[in-house]
Design an enzyme around this catalytic site. Structure first.
Site, short mmCIF file in Angstrom:
data_model
loop_
_atom_site.label_atom_id
_atom_site.label_comp_id
_atom_site.label_asym_id
_atom_site.label_seq_id
_atom_site.Cartn_x
_atom_site.Cartn_y
_atom_site.Cartn_z
N LYS A 52 0.84 -1.21 0.00
CA LYS A 52 0.00 0.00 0.00
C LYS A 52 0.87 1.26 0.00
O LYS A 52 0.64 2.19 -0.78
CB LYS A 52 -0.92 0.00 1.22
N SER A 68 -0.79 0.62 6.14
CA SER A 68 -1.11 -0.26 7.26
C SER A 68 -2.11 -1.30 6.81
O SER A 68 -2.94 -1.06 5.93
CB SER A 68 -1.68 0.56 8.43
N ASP A 69 -2.01 -2.48 7.41
CA ASP A 69 -2.97 -3.53 7.10
C ASP A 69 -3.17 -4.38 8.35
O ASP A 69 -2.25 -4.53 9.16
CB ASP A 69 -2.46 -4.42 5.95
N GLN A 70 -4.37 -4.91 8.48
CA GLN A 70 -4.68 -5.71 9.66
C GLN A 70 -5.28 -7.05 9.25
O GLN A 70 -6.16 -7.12 8.40
CB GLN A 70 -5.67 -4.97 10.55
N ALA A 105 -0.01 -4.49 10.77
CA ALA A 105 1.30 -4.18 10.18
C ALA A 105 1.34 -2.72 9.76
O ALA A 105 0.34 -2.15 9.34
CB ALA A 105 1.57 -5.09 9.00
#
Length: 198
Positions: A52, A68-70, A105
């Site tokens: 991203k 950011s990623d979850q 993250a």
């Protein structure tokens, strides 16, 4: 200070980043978020956070870009965003009385750094969440009130969803909402971003 960009269309992440009182823009990264075959949840979250940030950085040279990623996991299996009421109810039924691990993250991509191997700071922040063992009618009622169909794990801890939870364990309390600000402020400081106007 270089342009600061949040590589996200998430209202939750925008609200969190606004707490830092830094000017920023939000740009949707538009990437494929499908997990790869055999990829661990942590690896998925880290890869997507970096992807991203990098995708948006390519369109905005010289900027500092936050990705950011979850990924939520139960017994090592990924739990995605439910998308609708029946799937959300099924998720909450599966998770009740259990512990779910959220991998949030974070990537800060520094577009001022020429070497792409050196441009990114990355970190995964884990959050362990114990869900209360609640009956179906309470889970259903919660979903009808808050409609958290765009949230991994079907619960908004920053809203009424907190009533579904028994405990939250993390070094970074904002990680569960989707943007770990303690980790991020450390990365921004390392990149030379001033805080408190100094």
């Amino acid at each position: 200070m270089p342009l600061l960009i949040l590589a996200s269309s998430s209202a939750y992440r925008r609200e969190l980043l606004q707490r830092l009182d830094l000017p920023f823009e939000a740009v949707a990264p538009d990437i494929d978020e499908t997990p790869l075959d055999g990829e661990t949840p942590q690896a998925t979250a880290l890869r997507l956070a970096r992807a991203k940030a990098q995708a948006v950085a390519q369109r905005h040279p010289g900027a500092l870009v936050i990705g950011s990623d979850q990924v939520a996991t139960l017994d090592g299996l990924q739990i995605g965003k439910p998308g609708d009421h029946p799937r959300a109810l099924a998720q909450l039924q599966l998770m009740r009385g259990r512990e779910v691990v959220f991998h949030t993250a974070l990537c800060l991509w520094d577009g001022r750094v020429a070497d792409p191997d050196q441009a990114a700071q990355v970190e995964n922040v884990q959050v362990r969440v114990a869900f209360r063992d609640l009956p179906d009618h309470e889970l259903d009622a919660y979903l009808r009130i808050e409609q958290p169909y765009d949230c991994a794990g079907s619960a908004k801890n920053e809203g009424l969803g907190i009533a579904l939870l028994d405990s939250i364990q993390s070094n970074d309390p904002t990680a569960l909402t989707g943007l770990p600000l303690i980790a991020l402020t450390g990365m921004l400081r390392k990149a030379g971003v001033p805080f408190f106007g100094v």
